[in-house]
Design a protein around this motif. Structure first.
Motif, short mmCIF file in Angstrom:
data_model
loop_
_atom_site.label_atom_id
_atom_site.label_comp_id
_atom_site.label_asym_id
_atom_site.label_seq_id
_atom_site.Cartn_x
_atom_site.Cartn_y
_atom_site.Cartn_z
N LEU A 133 -22.47 -27.20 -69.43
CA LEU A 133 -22.77 -27.25 -70.86
C LEU A 133 -23.08 -28.67 -71.31
O LEU A 133 -24.02 -28.89 -72.10
N MET A 134 -22.36 -29.64 -70.82
CA MET A 134 -22.63 -31.03 -71.17
C MET A 134 -24.00 -31.47 -70.64
O MET A 134 -24.74 -32.19 -71.32
N ASP A 135 -24.37 -31.02 -69.44
CA ASP A 135 -25.69 -31.34 -68.88
C ASP A 135 -26.81 -30.72 -69.70
O ASP A 135 -27.83 -31.35 -69.95
N VAL A 136 -26.61 -29.48 -70.13
CA VAL A 136 -27.63 -28.81 -70.95
C VAL A 136 -27.80 -29.53 -72.28
O VAL A 136 -28.92 -29.74 -72.75
N ALA A 137 -26.69 -29.95 -72.89
CA ALA A 137 -26.76 -30.64 -74.18
C ALA A 137 -27.45 -32.00 -74.06
O ALA A 137 -28.29 -32.35 -74.88
N THR A 138 -27.12 -32.75 -73.03
CA THR A 138 -27.75 -34.06 -72.89
C THR A 138 -29.22 -33.95 -72.49
O THR A 138 -30.04 -34.77 -72.90
N SER A 139 -29.57 -32.93 -71.71
CA SER A 139 -30.98 -32.76 -71.36
C SER A 139 -31.79 -32.25 -72.55
O SER A 139 -33.01 -32.42 -72.58
N ALA A 140 -31.13 -31.66 -73.55
CA ALA A 140 -31.83 -31.21 -74.75
C ALA A 140 -32.04 -32.35 -75.74
O ALA A 140 -32.66 -32.16 -76.78
N GLY A 141 -31.49 -33.54 -75.45
CA GLY A 141 -31.72 -34.69 -76.31
C GLY A 141 -30.55 -35.05 -77.21
O GLY A 141 -30.70 -35.87 -78.11
N VAL A 142 -29.39 -34.46 -76.99
CA VAL A 142 -28.22 -34.78 -77.80
C VAL A 142 -27.71 -36.15 -77.38
O VAL A 142 -27.49 -36.42 -76.20
#
Length: 131
Positions: free
Chosen positions: A111-120
């Motif tokens: 979940l953290m990887d998905v959020a950071t890859s989305a630009g968060v």
């Protein structure tokens, strides 16, 4: 003639020297230890309102369920749908992740990887303390 055997007196164990050593060790560890410096923990102060704050965006909370699925606004989402929704948010929007106690660590890292890859840019993992 009967000889009397002398009964030896019981030996006393002196604890004075052990107390002295422990006192010296206590003083040594107290003098050489370091204490927590509260200035090294970054803190933000809030003036009560959000007007004029540098980060006035409303935070988004994502709950990580015990099944490993992320929940946004109470709805379970797949990771690709969640990534698209997070990418649509403004760049300065803080994202808070609230993992369930039964969620595994791999789901949290994914979940953290998905959020950071989305630009968060501002991502925090929060834990609700038991009362």
């Amino acid at each position: 003639m009967q000889l009397r055997r002398r009964i030896p007196s019981p030996r006393l164990i002196s604890l004075v020297s052990m107390v002295d050593v422990l006192l010296i060790m206590l003083v040594f560890f107290m003098v050489t230890s370091t204490y927590l410096n509260l200035d090294m923990i970054p803190m933000t102060q809030s003036a009560g309102g959000t007007e004029g704050a540098p980060n006035a965006a409303t935070p988004v909370m994502i709950r990580l369920g015990p099944d490993g699925l992320p929940y946004l606004r109470g709805q379970p989402l797949a990771y690709d749908v969640l990534s698209a929704q997070l990418a649509a948010l403004p760049a300065d929007t803080p994202v808070l992740i609230l993992p369930s106690l039964n969620a595994d660590t791999q789901s949290l890292v994914t979940l953290m990887d998905v959020a950071t890859s989305a630009g968060v840019r501002t991502l925090r993992v929060v834990q609700v303390a038991a009362p």
